[in-house]
Structures are given as structure tokens and as C-alpha cells.
Design a protein around this motif. Structure first.
Motif, short mmCIF file in Angstrom:
data_model
loop_
_atom_site.label_atom_id
_atom_site.label_comp_id
_atom_site.label_asym_id
_atom_site.label_seq_id
_atom_site.Cartn_x
_atom_site.Cartn_y
_atom_site.Cartn_z
N ILE A 99 -3.30 19.05 -6.71
CA ILE A 99 -4.21 19.32 -7.82
C ILE A 99 -4.50 17.97 -8.48
CG2 ILE A 99 -4.51 20.48 -10.03
CD1 ILE A 99 -2.65 22.68 -8.95
N ARG A 100 -5.74 17.55 -8.46
CA ARG A 100 -6.06 16.18 -8.86
C ARG A 100 -6.54 16.05 -10.30
NH1 ARG A 100 -9.90 13.31 -4.96
NH2 ARG A 100 -9.18 11.57 -6.25
N GLY A 101 -6.67 17.18 -11.01
CA GLY A 101 -7.07 17.04 -12.40
C GLY A 101 -7.49 18.34 -13.04
N LYS A 102 -7.87 18.23 -14.30
CA LYS A 102 -8.24 19.40 -15.09
C LYS A 102 -9.46 20.12 -14.54
CE LYS A 102 -10.13 19.08 -19.24
NZ LYS A 102 -10.33 18.89 -20.70
N SER A 103 -10.31 19.41 -13.84
CA SER A 103 -11.53 20.01 -13.28
C SER A 103 -11.23 21.04 -12.20
CB SER A 103 -12.43 18.92 -12.69
OG SER A 103 -11.83 18.35 -11.53
N GLY A 104 -10.02 21.02 -11.66
CA GLY A 104 -9.68 21.90 -10.55
C GLY A 104 -9.90 21.28 -9.19
N LEU A 105 -10.21 19.99 -9.17
CA LEU A 105 -10.42 19.28 -7.91
C LEU A 105 -9.12 19.20 -7.12
CD1 LEU A 105 -12.37 17.53 -6.15
CD2 LEU A 105 -11.42 15.55 -7.37
N CYS A 106 -9.20 19.57 -5.84
CA CYS A 106 -8.08 19.38 -4.92
C CYS A 106 -8.47 18.37 -3.84
CB CYS A 106 -7.69 20.71 -4.26
SG CYS A 106 -6.82 21.84 -5.35
N ASP A 107 -7.50 17.95 -3.06
CA ASP A 107 -7.84 16.97 -2.02
C ASP A 107 -8.15 17.63 -0.68
OD1 ASP A 107 -5.24 17.72 -1.40
OD2 ASP A 107 -4.38 15.74 -1.79
N LEU A 108 -8.26 18.95 -0.65
CA LEU A 108 -8.77 19.67 0.51
C LEU A 108 -10.21 20.05 0.21
CD1 LEU A 108 -7.51 20.61 3.23
CD2 LEU A 108 -7.40 22.89 2.23
N THR A 109 -11.14 19.65 1.08
CA THR A 109 -12.55 19.93 0.86
C THR A 109 -13.03 21.01 1.81
OG1 THR A 109 -13.39 18.32 2.46
CG2 THR A 109 -12.83 17.49 0.26
N GLU A 110 -14.21 21.53 1.56
CA GLU A 110 -14.80 22.55 2.43
C GLU A 110 -14.88 22.07 3.87
OE1 GLU A 110 -16.61 25.64 1.91
OE2 GLU A 110 -16.55 25.84 -0.27
N LYS A 111 -15.12 20.79 4.07
CA LYS A 111 -15.23 20.24 5.42
C LYS A 111 -13.90 20.31 6.16
CE LYS A 111 -19.01 17.04 4.37
NZ LYS A 111 -19.42 15.61 4.31
N ASP A 141 -8.06 12.54 -10.22
CA ASP A 141 -9.52 12.52 -10.33
C ASP A 141 -9.98 11.55 -11.40
OD1 ASP A 141 -12.20 13.23 -10.07
OD2 ASP A 141 -12.00 15.00 -11.35
N LYS A 142 -9.39 11.63 -12.58
CA LYS A 142 -9.76 10.77 -13.70
C LYS A 142 -8.50 10.17 -14.32
CE LYS A 142 -13.85 13.56 -14.78
NZ LYS A 142 -14.52 14.40 -15.79
N TYR A 143 -8.71 9.10 -15.07
CA TYR A 143 -7.57 8.44 -15.71
C TYR A 143 -6.78 9.41 -16.58
CZ TYR A 143 -4.92 4.99 -18.37
OH TYR A 143 -3.89 4.28 -18.95
N ALA A 144 -7.49 10.25 -17.33
CA ALA A 144 -6.81 11.19 -18.24
C ALA A 144 -5.96 12.20 -17.50
CB ALA A 144 -7.83 11.91 -19.11
N ASP A 145 -6.31 12.48 -16.23
CA ASP A 145 -5.59 13.48 -15.46
C ASP A 145 -4.18 13.03 -15.10
OD1 ASP A 145 -7.66 15.41 -15.39
OD2 ASP A 145 -8.66 14.29 -13.80
N ARG A 146 -3.91 11.76 -15.21
CA ARG A 146 -2.58 11.27 -14.87
C ARG A 146 -1.50 11.87 -15.77
NH1 ARG A 146 -2.32 4.96 -14.38
NH2 ARG A 146 -2.82 5.18 -16.59
N LYS A 147 -1.92 12.39 -16.92
CA LYS A 147 -0.94 12.97 -17.85
C LYS A 147 -0.25 14.19 -17.27
CE LYS A 147 -4.12 13.78 -20.93
NZ LYS A 147 -4.81 14.16 -22.19
N ILE A 148 -0.94 14.93 -16.35
CA ILE A 148 -0.29 16.11 -15.77
C ILE A 148 0.69 15.71 -14.67
CG2 ILE A 148 -2.29 17.54 -16.30
CD1 ILE A 148 -2.97 17.58 -13.33
#
Length: 257
Positions: A80-92, A111-118
Motif C-alpha cells: 500500500i503506497r499511500g492514502k490514495s489507495g495506490l498499490c504497486d500491482l497495476t491492471e497490466k 506515492d507521496k512524501y506525506a505517505d511515508r508517515k504510514i
């Protein structure tokens, strides 16, 4: 209580000690019907499987299934790469995988600098025994919920291990979207009180070993002890006593891939 399938195991392709064949052979030895090989996702800095390894990874899994007769699934423990819900597995990537796990880890490309807090931020707080702020709990809760909403995830792994969220709200989202919550037999990531509250939402569970060496494959002692203490009905756990779960990812692929 007997485990029917173990959906969270690692091999030398990430930070495990054994080969895919050895994992499958151990699964056969302990009487499992299915095993998933779920390496850390592509964005893990040190232990993530790489896309260029996927053809060989898949070949080894298919060969392990042929040799052992145990259904052996191509899986991933995506990050889980951030608050947006982005993962490192893509549809492709979906066509290459059979089962889709996801969890929060520390050593990844967020995903973003702020996401490092999680990740890093929560890890440091836990090691220093500093209580999480309300804003951090909200942020991590949003990350889990957005991940479940935006991705066809089968299982959320070790929720709240070295991080903090409102596990009840996460469980409600998992319940509504058909994602299982993992009860880990490797580490207790929710307190008994938290697990009881999570169970009250009606979410469904799987027990996984999170095995990094073969002797732990199919292990359920720690999970079984907590389940008994909390009083979770066994019919809410879908990979024990001959039952197999209905995974969301496979159903998604039928209609979209």
C-alpha cells in the motif's frame, strides 16, 4: 481446527529462506490443499520481487504444482503506497497473478512524501513507544479503505502491525467490498479487544502463516489461540476445516481481464 490453505508465504524471491518447490512440498507434507506464494510487491526497496523475474517465478510455481499435486497460486503481498489507495500491482500485472494480498510495509517507495508517515513514521513511533496522533490514525485508516475500494484485493495482511488505523472502519470496508482480513499466525497484530470489535462488523477472515521458512507453512497455533480467546465463530473463517474462500480477485478477472 485444521488449515485447508495457506495464502501468505514467502520464498527466496523476496525475503524467504526456501524455494517455491520446497514451499509446495511442505504444503503437501502438512496436508494443505492450496498454497499461495506471495512475495513482497514491486515497490519494496530491498525484498520486492521484480517484474523481470515474473516469467521464471510463474514457471517455478506451475512446476511445483505439477510435481506436488498441491494447487500452488501465483500471489503477491502488494504494498500500500499511500492514502490514495495506490498499490504497486497495476491492471497490466493482473493476468500474471492468481491471488492478491496487500499490506502496509516500511521499506517501500511511497506515492507521496506525506505517505511515508504510514510506514517509516509509524514504525519509528512504535519502536519508541510513542502513541499515534489522531491525524495519523485517520490517515492510515483512509489508506487502508481507499486501497480496498480501488483494488480487487483478496486479503489485507496484518492490519495495524507497526502502524495504526481504526481497524473497525477498515473491517467494515472489507466486509462491504468482499476483502478478507488476515488473522496472522506469525504475529498478533490486533489486540483481543480490537479483534473482537472487528469480528462484530461481520467481516470474514482467513488464517495465514506469513511463513518465511518452510517449517512455519500451515502453522496456525498463535491465531487459533487468539480466535478461541476472542470467541470468533469458526464459520467466519473461510480457509479451515475443508473450506476454501471465495476470492474477489478471481471474480474481478473473469469480468475485466
Amino acid at each position: 481446527m485444521e488449515l485447508t490453505a495457506d495464502y501468505h508465504t514467502h520464498t527466496v524471491y523476496s525475503d524467504g529462506d526456501n524455494t517455491i518447490m520446497e514451499n509446495a512440498e511442505q504444503a503437501k507434507k502438512v496436508g494443505l490443499r492450496e498454497i499461495a506464494i506471495t512475495e513482497h510487491g514491486f515497490s519494496h526497496i530491498w525484498f520486492g520481487i521484480r517484474r523481470k523475474q515474473m516469467p521464471q517465478f510463474i514457471r517455478e510455481i506451475r512446476e511445483a504444482e505439477r510435481v506436488t499435486g498441491v494447487r500452488t497460486l501465483v500471489g503477491i503481498e502488494s504494498n500500500i503506497r499511500g492514502k490514495s489507495g495506490l498499490c504497486d500491482l497495476t491492471e497490466k500485472d493482473y493476468e500474471n497473478f492468481d491471488v492478491y494480498l496487500a499490506g502496509i510495509h516500511v521499506c517501500i517507495y511511497f506515492d507521496k512524501y506525506a505517505d511515508r508517515k504510514i510506514g517509516w513514521g509509524s514504525w519509528m513511533r512504535s519502536k519508541m513507544h510513542i502513541k499515534p496522533s489522531k491525524s495519523l490514525i485517520r490517515y492510515t485508516t483512509e489508506a487502508y479503505i481507499n486501497t480496498v475500494k480501488k483494488n480487487p484485493i483478496d486479503v489485507l495482511t496484518h492490519v495495524n502491525y507497526l502502524c495504526w488505523s481504526d481497524a473497525v472502519e477498515v473491517a467494515k470496508c472489507c466486509r462491504d467490498y468482499g476483502t478478507y482480513m488476515e488473522i496472522s499466525s506469525k504475529k498478533q497484530h490486533l489486540t483481543d479487544e480490537e479483534l473482537a470489535a472487528v469480528a462484530d462488523t461481520g467481516v470474514r477472515f482467513v488464517i495465514n502463516s506469513d511463513a518465511h521458512y518452510i517449517e512455519r507453512i500451515g502453522e496456525l497455533k498463535l491465531a487459533e489461540e487468539q480466535i478461541k480467546r476472542v470467541g470468533i465463530p469458526l464459520d467466519r473463517i473461510d480457509n479451515i476445516d475443508g473450506r476454501l474462500p471465495n476470492f474477489r480477485f478471481a471474480e474481478y478477472k473473469k469480468h475485466h481481464c
